[in-house]
Design a protein around this motif. Structure first.
Motif, short mmCIF file in Angstrom:
data_model
loop_
_atom_site.label_atom_id
_atom_site.label_comp_id
_atom_site.label_asym_id
_atom_site.label_seq_id
_atom_site.Cartn_x
_atom_site.Cartn_y
_atom_site.Cartn_z
N ARG A 75 0.83 -1.21 0.00
CA ARG A 75 0.00 0.00 0.00
C ARG A 75 0.86 1.26 0.00
NH1 ARG A 75 -4.08 -1.49 5.03
NH2 ARG A 75 -5.47 -2.92 3.92
N VAL A 76 1.95 1.21 0.77
CA VAL A 76 2.84 2.37 0.96
C VAL A 76 4.13 2.21 0.18
CG1 VAL A 76 4.10 3.73 2.69
CG2 VAL A 76 1.87 2.73 3.26
N PHE A 77 4.70 1.01 0.24
CA PHE A 77 6.00 0.75 -0.37
C PHE A 77 5.79 0.01 -1.69
CE2 PHE A 77 6.74 1.05 4.17
CZ PHE A 77 7.83 1.91 4.23
N GLU A 78 6.19 0.64 -2.79
CA GLU A 78 6.12 -0.04 -4.08
C GLU A 78 7.19 -1.13 -4.16
OE1 GLU A 78 5.49 1.11 -8.78
OE2 GLU A 78 5.99 2.67 -7.33
N LYS A 79 8.36 -0.84 -3.57
CA LYS A 79 9.41 -1.85 -3.42
C LYS A 79 10.36 -1.38 -2.33
CE LYS A 79 13.34 -4.03 -5.79
NZ LYS A 79 14.23 -3.97 -6.97
N VAL A 80 10.64 -2.27 -1.38
CA VAL A 80 11.62 -1.96 -0.35
C VAL A 80 12.37 -3.23 -0.04
CG1 VAL A 80 9.83 -2.22 1.43
CG2 VAL A 80 12.00 -1.15 2.02
N GLY A 81 13.68 -3.11 0.07
CA GLY A 81 14.51 -4.24 0.44
C GLY A 81 15.35 -3.89 1.66
N VAL A 82 15.46 -4.85 2.56
CA VAL A 82 16.31 -4.70 3.74
C VAL A 82 17.16 -5.96 3.82
CG1 VAL A 82 16.41 -4.12 6.19
CG2 VAL A 82 14.37 -3.50 4.86
N ASN A 83 18.36 -5.87 3.32
CA ASN A 83 19.24 -7.04 3.21
C ASN A 83 20.30 -7.02 4.29
OD1 ASN A 83 17.78 -7.53 0.91
ND2 ASN A 83 19.48 -7.22 -0.51
N VAL A 84 20.60 -8.20 4.82
CA VAL A 84 21.74 -8.38 5.72
C VAL A 84 22.60 -9.51 5.15
CG1 VAL A 84 22.50 -9.14 8.00
CG2 VAL A 84 20.62 -7.53 7.80
N SER A 85 23.88 -9.28 5.09
CA SER A 85 24.78 -10.32 4.62
C SER A 85 26.04 -10.35 5.47
CB SER A 85 25.16 -10.12 3.14
OG SER A 85 25.90 -8.92 2.98
N THR A 86 26.59 -11.55 5.59
CA THR A 86 27.88 -11.74 6.24
C THR A 86 28.67 -12.65 5.33
OG1 THR A 86 26.92 -11.50 8.45
CG2 THR A 86 29.08 -12.57 8.29
N PRO A 112 44.97 -12.20 1.24
CA PRO A 112 43.75 -11.55 0.78
C PRO A 112 42.47 -12.04 1.46
CG PRO A 112 44.38 -13.24 -0.77
CD PRO A 112 45.43 -13.24 0.30
N ARG A 113 42.58 -12.54 2.69
CA ARG A 113 41.37 -12.93 3.41
C ARG A 113 40.55 -11.69 3.79
NH1 ARG A 113 43.02 -15.43 8.54
NH2 ARG A 113 44.94 -14.20 8.22
N PHE A 114 39.22 -11.87 3.86
CA PHE A 114 38.36 -10.78 4.29
C PHE A 114 37.12 -11.33 4.99
CE2 PHE A 114 35.76 -11.97 0.78
CZ PHE A 114 34.51 -11.40 0.97
N TRP A 115 36.46 -10.45 5.72
CA TRP A 115 35.18 -10.73 6.37
C TRP A 115 34.40 -9.44 6.34
CZ3 TRP A 115 32.42 -8.60 10.32
CH2 TRP A 115 31.40 -9.37 10.92
N ALA A 116 33.13 -9.49 6.01
CA ALA A 116 32.31 -8.28 5.96
C ALA A 116 30.89 -8.62 6.35
CB ALA A 116 32.34 -7.65 4.56
N SER A 117 30.28 -7.75 7.13
CA SER A 117 28.89 -7.92 7.51
C SER A 117 28.23 -6.55 7.49
CB SER A 117 28.78 -8.55 8.91
OG SER A 117 27.44 -8.83 9.25
N GLY A 118 26.96 -6.51 7.10
CA GLY A 118 26.28 -5.22 7.07
C GLY A 118 24.82 -5.35 6.71
N ILE A 119 24.12 -4.24 6.86
CA ILE A 119 22.73 -4.10 6.49
C ILE A 119 22.63 -3.06 5.40
CG2 ILE A 119 22.38 -2.44 8.38
CD1 ILE A 119 19.44 -3.32 8.48
N SER A 120 21.78 -3.31 4.41
CA SER A 120 21.58 -2.37 3.30
C SER A 120 20.09 -2.25 3.04
CB SER A 120 22.30 -2.85 2.05
OG SER A 120 22.11 -1.94 0.98
N LEU A 121 19.59 -1.03 3.02
CA LEU A 121 18.16 -0.76 2.85
C LEU A 121 17.95 0.27 1.76
CD1 LEU A 121 15.54 0.04 5.60
CD2 LEU A 121 15.89 1.64 3.73
N VAL A 122 17.00 0.00 0.88
CA VAL A 122 16.54 0.98 -0.10
C VAL A 122 15.03 0.86 -0.19
CG1 VAL A 122 16.56 1.75 -2.49
CG2 VAL A 122 18.67 0.96 -1.44
N ALA A 123 14.32 1.99 -0.08
CA ALA A 123 12.86 2.00 -0.15
C ALA A 123 12.39 2.93 -1.26
CB ALA A 123 12.27 2.45 1.18
N HIS A 124 11.56 2.39 -2.14
CA HIS A 124 10.89 3.17 -3.19
C HIS A 124 9.40 3.17 -2.87
CE1 HIS A 124 14.51 3.37 -5.62
NE2 HIS A 124 14.68 2.07 -5.44
N LEU A 125 8.85 4.35 -2.67
CA LEU A 125 7.48 4.51 -2.18
C LEU A 125 6.47 4.61 -3.31
CD1 LEU A 125 7.16 4.68 0.98
CD2 LEU A 125 9.42 5.29 0.15
N ARG A 126 5.23 4.26 -3.00
CA ARG A 126 4.15 4.46 -3.97
C ARG A 126 3.99 5.94 -4.31
NH1 ARG A 126 1.67 0.16 -6.72
NH2 ARG A 126 1.13 -1.53 -5.28
#
Length: 298
Positions: A75-86, A112-126
């Motif tokens: 109704r409000v959000f045409e598309k919204v993603g809230v991703n978490v990755s590690t 060249p070892r690495f580790w990464a964790s985070g949250i990424s959010l993008v919201a496109h509204l109606r």
């Protein structure tokens, strides 16, 4: 630069996942609250959660992954993603070059070892009257050290000065609680980073952006990153509530679709997270979650 323990990586990962859960719950509550006005006849939107996996450089490499939470057609959000990755493993040469082009990372070619964790959010509204928004916070580790990064920025289709003031005030308060110089420094960084250079125009009205943050005090940097994430909902949710029931015109929708085209251009051409995710073998659907569902180019 001081290394971090596995327990600290776990704390960061757990924080990002908990923040995702709070944001998803708040956005679903906004969907339920939209009981009058445009699209109120639709069922309230809900997040669909799916696991994502990173493909390692070698067949037997442990690589990590995450959870992609996406709501479409609400109704409000045409598309919204809230991703978490590690994700973790060995950085391929192309990914190493993308990192070292920004800053010196001692010893990365040798280890060249690495580790990464985070949250990424993008919201496109109606509604074209309700601003789109982006928020990201993350922790990155190599044997040479650790860094935090992220921020949030507001992307109105039709700017409302009151919205801009409210959003920036929330981020300023989070910054000022840690260092009185942070807000002006990270606001200027956001203004520079979120510039669509081939059009010489900003992607939105800014916010804060920081990268490669390591003061030498892991607890302090983690606390700051937590506070930027925690500031997001109070800074943004009231803007959605303010506008979500207001009617709009087809002319305003046209403005929104063209602005979304600009947004897509930035993310595909300039965004560091998009480039890093694709170069390190992460699920492309998750990496490209930020793209709008519908856009136009003039």
């Amino acid at each position: 630069m001081t290394d971090v323990a596995e327990s600290e990586k776990t704390r960061a990962k757990d924080w990002f996942e908990g923040l995702r859960d709070r944001i998803c719950a708040a956005f679903e509550a906004l969907e339920t609250a939209q009981d009058t006005g445009p699209f109120a006849d639709l069922p309230p939107g809900r997040f669909d959660r799916r696991e994502t996996r990173r493909v390692g450089a070698a067949a037997d490499e442990e690589a990590g992954g995450g959870v992609m939470a996406v709501m479409r057609g609400g109704r409000v959000f045409e598309k919204v993603g809230v991703n978490v990755s590690t994700v973790f493993g060995i950085l391929a040469p192309e990914a190493r070059r993308s990192l070292t082009a920004r800053k010196e990372i001692p010893g990365l070619d040798a280890d060249p070892r690495f580790w990464a964790s985070g949250i990424s959010l993008v919201a496109h509204l109606r509604s074209p009257l309700t601003p789109a928004v982006h928020m990201n916070t993350r922790m990155f580790w190599t044997p040479a050290g650790w860094w935090f990064g992220g921020g949030a920025d507001l992307n109105p289709m039709i700017e409302d000065p009151a919205d801009t003031t409210h959003f920036h005030a929330g981020l300023r308060a989070a910054c000022d609680a840690h260092d009185p110089a942070y807000y002006s420094r990270f606001k200027a960084w956001a203004d520079d980073y979120f510039l669509i250079r081939h059009w010489n125009e900003p992607r939105g009205v800014g916010g804060v952006f920081y990268d490669d943050l390591c003061t030498g005090d892991w607890e302090a940097d983690f606390a700051f990153t937590r506070d930027i994430g925690a500031a997001f909902l109070p800074a943004y949710a009231p803007l959605v509530e303010r506008h979500m029931r207001r009617p709009w015109t087809e002319a305003q929708r046209e403005i929104q679709l063209v602005k979304r085209g600009r947004y897509a251009e930035f993310n595909l051409v300039y965004d560091r997270g998009t480039q890093f995710g694709l170069r390190t073998g992460h699920n492309p659907e998750a990496v490209l979650m930020s793209l709008p569902p519908v856009a136009k180019w003039p």
